[in-house]
Write an enzyme that holds these catalytic residues in place. Structure first.
Site, PDB file in Angstrom:
ATOM      1  N   ASP A  60       0.674  -1.508  -0.082  1.00 41.84           N
ATOM      2  CA  ASP A  60      -0.053  -0.033   0.095  1.00 41.84           C
ATOM      3  C   ASP A  60       0.797   1.368   0.031  1.00 41.84           C
ATOM      4  O   ASP A  60       0.227   2.384   0.248  1.00 41.84           O
ATOM      5  CB  ASP A  60      -0.914  -0.066   1.187  1.00 41.84           C
ATOM      6  N   GLU A  65      -0.901   9.443   1.464  1.00 46.22           N
ATOM      7  CA  GLU A  65      -1.355  10.510   2.324  1.00 46.22           C
ATOM      8  C   GLU A  65      -1.945   9.722   3.596  1.00 46.22           C
ATOM      9  O   GLU A  65      -1.798  10.426   4.532  1.00 46.22           O
ATOM     10  CB  GLU A  65      -3.027  10.440   1.658  1.00 46.22           C
ATOM     11  N   ASP A  66      -1.798   8.465   3.903  1.00 47.15           N
ATOM     12  CA  ASP A  66      -2.213   7.880   5.053  1.00 47.15           C
ATOM     13  C   ASP A  66      -0.928   7.934   6.154  1.00 47.15           C
ATOM     14  O   ASP A  66      -1.193   7.715   7.300  1.00 47.15           O
ATOM     15  CB  ASP A  66      -2.643   6.315   4.777  1.00 47.15           C
ATOM     16  N   ARG A  85       1.141  -1.654   7.150  1.00 43.57           N
ATOM     17  CA  ARG A  85       1.174   0.116   6.813  1.00 43.57           C
ATOM     18  C   ARG A  85       2.162   0.724   7.462  1.00 43.57           C
ATOM     19  O   ARG A  85       2.657   1.981   7.105  1.00 43.57           O
ATOM     20  CB  ARG A  85      -0.085   0.661   6.137  1.00 43.57           C
ATOM     21  N   ARG A 130      -9.279   2.255  11.131  1.00 44.79           N
ATOM     22  CA  ARG A 130      -7.972   2.613  11.302  1.00 44.79           C
ATOM     23  C   ARG A 130      -7.583   3.553  12.269  1.00 44.79           C
ATOM     24  O   ARG A 130      -6.418   3.653  12.784  1.00 44.79           O
ATOM     25  CB  ARG A 130      -7.375   3.083   9.948  1.00 44.79           C
ATOM     26  N   HIS A 160     -12.210   5.381   4.926  1.00 38.21           N
ATOM     27  CA  HIS A 160     -11.688   6.639   5.453  1.00 38.21           C
ATOM     28  C   HIS A 160     -12.826   7.663   5.298  1.00 38.21           C
ATOM     29  O   HIS A 160     -13.578   7.733   4.271  1.00 38.21           O
ATOM     30  CB  HIS A 160     -10.328   6.936   4.587  1.00 38.21           C
ATOM     31  N   CYS A 247      -5.426   9.899  -1.897  1.00 41.53           N
ATOM     32  CA  CYS A 247      -4.567   9.355  -1.101  1.00 41.53           C
ATOM     33  C   CYS A 247      -3.235   8.881  -1.780  1.00 41.53           C
ATOM     34  O   CYS A 247      -2.484   8.450  -1.155  1.00 41.53           O
ATOM     35  CB  CYS A 247      -5.291   8.081  -0.650  1.00 41.53           C
TER      36      CYS A 247
HETATM   37  N1  GLY Z   1      -5.582  -0.349   0.249  1.00 42.98           N
HETATM   38  C1  GLY Z   1      -5.711   0.714   1.065  1.00 42.98           C
HETATM   39  C2  GLY Z   1      -6.017   0.430   2.370  1.00 42.98           C
HETATM   40  O1  GLY Z   1      -6.386  -0.523   2.769  1.00 42.98           O
HETATM   41  O2  GLY Z   1      -5.179   1.045   3.122  1.00 42.98           O
END
Ligand code: GLY
Length: 255
Positions: A60, A65-66, A85, A130, A160, A247
């Site tokens: 990912d 952006e995350d 991640r 998340r 999100h 993102c």
């Molecule tokens: N595939 C994007 C996420 O789940 O973070």
């Protein structure tokens, strides 16, 4: 100068995290082609695109952006909610530290940048699978000295907060009213996505235009009727990885 940080699509994108979508066969070459168009649109709208270091082992990693939230005066390095991640943030921090003081979301709390909608000095943060209440409290405490007000927000139905709502103009949000309350955004009018396009609320305002996925034609018409200039990007393969247009970049205004 506006810099848009992006990252190469991993050869392992098909192994990405998925929350609300079924896994489908995913063409990585196609995703790379889509990402190249996206980067060229960022350039055309006035950003200088710079690539973060490649992370081929992180499926990912393209969804930069995350890993961070970049504000005018400070950058937040997140702690993504999916353990796979969490290694994405180190290379992002190394780059952003040259532009802003950095603060961190600390364990055990987690937060994905995709859950953070910045509207001037007010920052809406969605509670999601998340992003935890603990992370939101950390940002309430750490951003108050910078004069940012953090507003927790409930939403449903998507990964999100910014899958449900994005800011497309200073006083206008584009949203799916089935997923987030249309009256939650003080000082903003709400434009609803077409009901046939529930995933169409993710748009990226940049350079006097709005970047929006090509496949959402009905919502595009609504944006245009609202007086906005829409620039489309293909997003079929990336969408299978639960992507949006916000993102795939981190925008940093520099002097
Ligand atoms: N595939 C994007 C996420 O789940 O973070």
């Amino acid at each position: 100068m506006l810099i848009a940080y992006t990252r190469e699509v991993s050869p392992r994108l098909a192994d990405c995290e998925l929350t609300h979508l079924e896994r489908q066969p995913l063409d990585v070459a196609g995703a790379r082609a889509e990402h190249a168009v996206y980067e060229s649109v960022l350039e055309r709208l006035g950003a200088r695109v710079r690539r973060l270091p490649s992370t081929p082992q992180l499926p990912d990693g393209v969804f930069v952006e995350d890993a961070a939230v970049v504000l005018d005066d400070v950058a937040v390095i997140t702690r993504p909610g999916a353990p796979s991640r969490q290694p994405e943030t180190a290379s992002v921090e190394a780059v952003l530290a040259a532009h802003r003081p950095v603060i961190h979301v600390r364990a055990p709390a987690t937060l994905d940048g995709g859950d953070v909608l910045v509207a001037g000095r007010r920052i809406y943060i969605g509670l999601s699978t998340r992003t935890t209440r603990g992370a939101i409290q950390q940002l309430i405490d750490q951003l108050a000295p910078y004069g940012h007000e953090v507003v927790p927000l409930a939403f449903t139905g998507c990964l999100h907060l910014k899958s449900a709502v994005t800011r497309v103009a200073d006083d206008l949000v584009l949203l799916n009213p089935a997923w987030v309350a249309a009256d939650a955004f003080t000082g903003h009018r709400a434009l609803a996505v077409d009901p046939a396009e529930p995933h169409a609320a993710n748009a990226l305002a940049l350079g006097g235009a709005v970047i929006h996925p090509l496949q959402h034609a009905r919502t595009r018409a609504r944006l245009q009727s609202a007086g906005l200039t829409v620039v489309t990007v293909p997003q079929v393969e990336l969408a299978k990885a639960e992507a949006g247009v916000t993102c795939c970049s981190l925008l940093v205004e520099t002097s």
